[in-house]
Design an enzyme around this catalytic site. Structure first.
Site, mmCIF file in Angstrom:
data_model
loop_
_atom_site.group_PDB
_atom_site.id
_atom_site.type_symbol
_atom_site.label_atom_id
_atom_site.label_comp_id
_atom_site.label_asym_id
_atom_site.label_seq_id
_atom_site.Cartn_x
_atom_site.Cartn_y
_atom_site.Cartn_z
ATOM 1 N N SER A 50 0.849 -1.207 -0.067
ATOM 2 C CA SER A 50 -0.069 0.043 0.000
ATOM 3 C C SER A 50 0.990 1.326 -0.050
ATOM 4 O O SER A 50 2.128 1.195 0.082
ATOM 5 C CB SER A 50 -1.008 0.013 1.316
ATOM 6 O OG SER A 50 -0.193 0.227 2.387
ATOM 7 N N ASP A 82 -1.075 -1.885 -4.069
ATOM 8 C CA ASP A 82 -2.699 -1.765 -3.326
ATOM 9 C C ASP A 82 -3.064 -0.449 -3.437
ATOM 10 O O ASP A 82 -2.407 0.652 -2.678
ATOM 11 C CB ASP A 82 -2.650 -2.256 -2.116
ATOM 12 C CG ASP A 82 -3.878 -2.634 -1.571
ATOM 13 O OD1 ASP A 82 -4.865 -2.860 -2.494
ATOM 14 O OD2 ASP A 82 -3.952 -2.873 -0.504
ATOM 15 N N GLU A 134 -11.023 0.093 -9.234
ATOM 16 C CA GLU A 134 -12.251 0.018 -8.137
ATOM 17 C C GLU A 134 -13.281 0.761 -8.642
ATOM 18 O O GLU A 134 -12.993 2.006 -9.113
ATOM 19 C CB GLU A 134 -11.646 0.581 -6.688
ATOM 20 C CG GLU A 134 -12.413 0.252 -5.646
ATOM 21 C CD GLU A 134 -12.110 0.601 -4.634
ATOM 22 O OE1 GLU A 134 -12.758 1.120 -3.527
ATOM 23 O OE2 GLU A 134 -11.061 0.077 -3.950
ATOM 24 N N HIS A 180 -12.340 -2.184 4.950
ATOM 25 C CA HIS A 180 -10.902 -2.017 5.355
ATOM 26 C C HIS A 180 -10.939 -2.045 7.042
ATOM 27 O O HIS A 180 -11.741 -1.291 7.500
ATOM 28 C CB HIS A 180 -10.204 -0.939 4.962
ATOM 29 C CG HIS A 180 -10.041 -1.276 3.239
ATOM 30 N ND1 HIS A 180 -10.437 -0.202 2.569
ATOM 31 C CD2 HIS A 180 -9.566 -2.134 2.301
ATOM 32 C CE1 HIS A 180 -10.258 -0.643 1.394
ATOM 33 N NE2 HIS A 180 -9.755 -1.863 1.106
ATOM 34 N N HIS A 208 -11.793 -6.566 -1.606
ATOM 35 C CA HIS A 208 -11.030 -6.166 -0.639
ATOM 36 C C HIS A 208 -11.612 -5.999 0.822
ATOM 37 O O HIS A 208 -12.756 -6.324 0.741
ATOM 38 C CB HIS A 208 -10.831 -4.506 -1.076
ATOM 39 C CG HIS A 208 -10.162 -4.188 -2.241
ATOM 40 N ND1 HIS A 208 -8.845 -3.430 -2.040
ATOM 41 C CD2 HIS A 208 -9.993 -4.657 -3.330
ATOM 42 C CE1 HIS A 208 -8.156 -3.159 -3.164
ATOM 43 N NE2 HIS A 208 -8.800 -4.016 -4.082
ATOM 44 N N SER A 210 -11.071 -8.328 3.469
ATOM 45 C CA SER A 210 -11.579 -9.648 3.531
ATOM 46 C C SER A 210 -11.306 -10.176 4.837
ATOM 47 O O SER A 210 -11.956 -11.195 5.430
ATOM 48 C CB SER A 210 -11.070 -10.562 2.346
ATOM 49 O OG SER A 210 -11.586 -10.200 1.165
ATOM 50 N N SER A 211 -10.426 -9.555 5.679
ATOM 51 C CA SER A 211 -9.878 -9.785 7.178
ATOM 52 C C SER A 211 -11.180 -9.705 7.842
ATOM 53 O O SER A 211 -11.976 -8.609 7.800
ATOM 54 C CB SER A 211 -8.977 -9.036 7.454
ATOM 55 O OG SER A 211 -7.700 -9.231 6.779
#
Length: 286
Positions: A50, A82, A134, A180, A208, A210-211
């Site tokens: 990032s 990213d 995106e 995020h 994006h 996905s945690s």
């Protein structure tokens, strides 16, 4: 093996019906963990950096570490920018050796997002660098990028169709309910929206934030066409939690290797679990 474009990995994932894990790297130990986990699982993998990671570690270090990691493993490795937010930043990464870039023009009106994405593709494609874009705004905070809940909105399927048609982008990140950072509750993904978008665009979809998304939801998203799944927060949690455990058990420890080594192993374990969840384990030799 040298770095490969993300588009190559996602084409294989499309044919095989699985997703490739894209794991954010912030330091040497996490780069090593990503490479070790991918090699252990015989899986293709995407290392991504990032703006915050580049600012912290330096673009030269990030590129050198990724190239070294790719040369030391037998599995295909991509290095991906990213959330690049400007043409200039994307070009800096391409010149430095990134094999893939993301241009995030989601804050702009649709026409401006299309124009910016086309500009990046015109520069990247001739040199073999793949491009992710995106559409829709994914909420939460990741390094220098923050989107409030009020500003976040889901991707419109018809806009996605037009966007892909007019840009010919390699992959598209969409907003279907992920965010995020850490979730305050359990995220609920809009699978109907994902299915509609996938029916209108014949390119790999990127998820994006996905945690923290339940494993069964991730697998359903993959079944519906997601081919790249981004993980950052979970790695940070595993890494830092293990550091805290080591320091708590050994408060007089002053050797960074004895703190960061176990943290690296925790990251390896976490990344291997995600690779298996995404269905990409063993796919490097497929």
């Amino acid at each position: 093996m040298g770095l490969v474009p993300v588009s190559d990995l996602l084409k294989a994932a499309e044919a095989g019906g699985y997703a490739v894990g894209a794991f954010n790297c912030n330091n040497m130990e996490i780069v090593q963990a990503i490479a070790q986990a991918a090699e252990a699982e015989k899986a293709p993998v995407i290392m991504q950096a990032s703006q915050g990671a580049i600012k912290y570690a330096g673009i030269e270090y990030i590129t050198a570490m990724a190239n070294t990691a790719a040369a030391m493993v037998s599995v295909p490795v991509a290095l991906h920018l990213d959330h690049g937010t400007s043409f200039e930043q994307v070009m800096r990464c391409i010149r430095s050796g990134f094999s893939s870039v993301m241009i995030d023009g989601s804050k702009h009106p649709l026409d401006e997002n299309i124009a910016l994405t086309r500009q990046v593709i015109a520069a990247a494609r001739p040199v073999g660098v793949s491009v992710e874009a995106e559409l829709g705004k994914i909420g939460g905070t990741e390094d220098d990028i923050s989107v409030s809940n009020a500003d976040a909105f889901f991707t419109d399927p018809e806009e996605a169709r037009r966007f892909v048609q007019e840009t010919a982008v390699d992959s598209l990140a969409i907003a279907i309910g992920t965010a995020h950072g850490r979730y305050k509750g359990v995220p609920k993904l809009d699978f109907a929206r994902l299915e509609k978008i996938r029916s209108l665009v014949q390119i790999p979809i990127v998820l994006h934030g996905s945690s923290g998304v339940p494993g069964e939801a991730i697998q359903e998203a993959i079944r519906l066409g997601v081919r790249k799944v981004n993980i950052d927060t979970n790695i940070r949690e595993a890494f830092v939690d293990r550091c805290r455990e080591v320091i708590a058990a050994n408060p007089d420890e002053i050797d960074p290797r004895k703190i960061l080594g176990p943290a690296r192993e925790a990251a390896v374990e976490l990344i291997r679990e995600k690779i298996r969840l995404f269905g990409s384990s063993g796919k490097a030799s497929a």
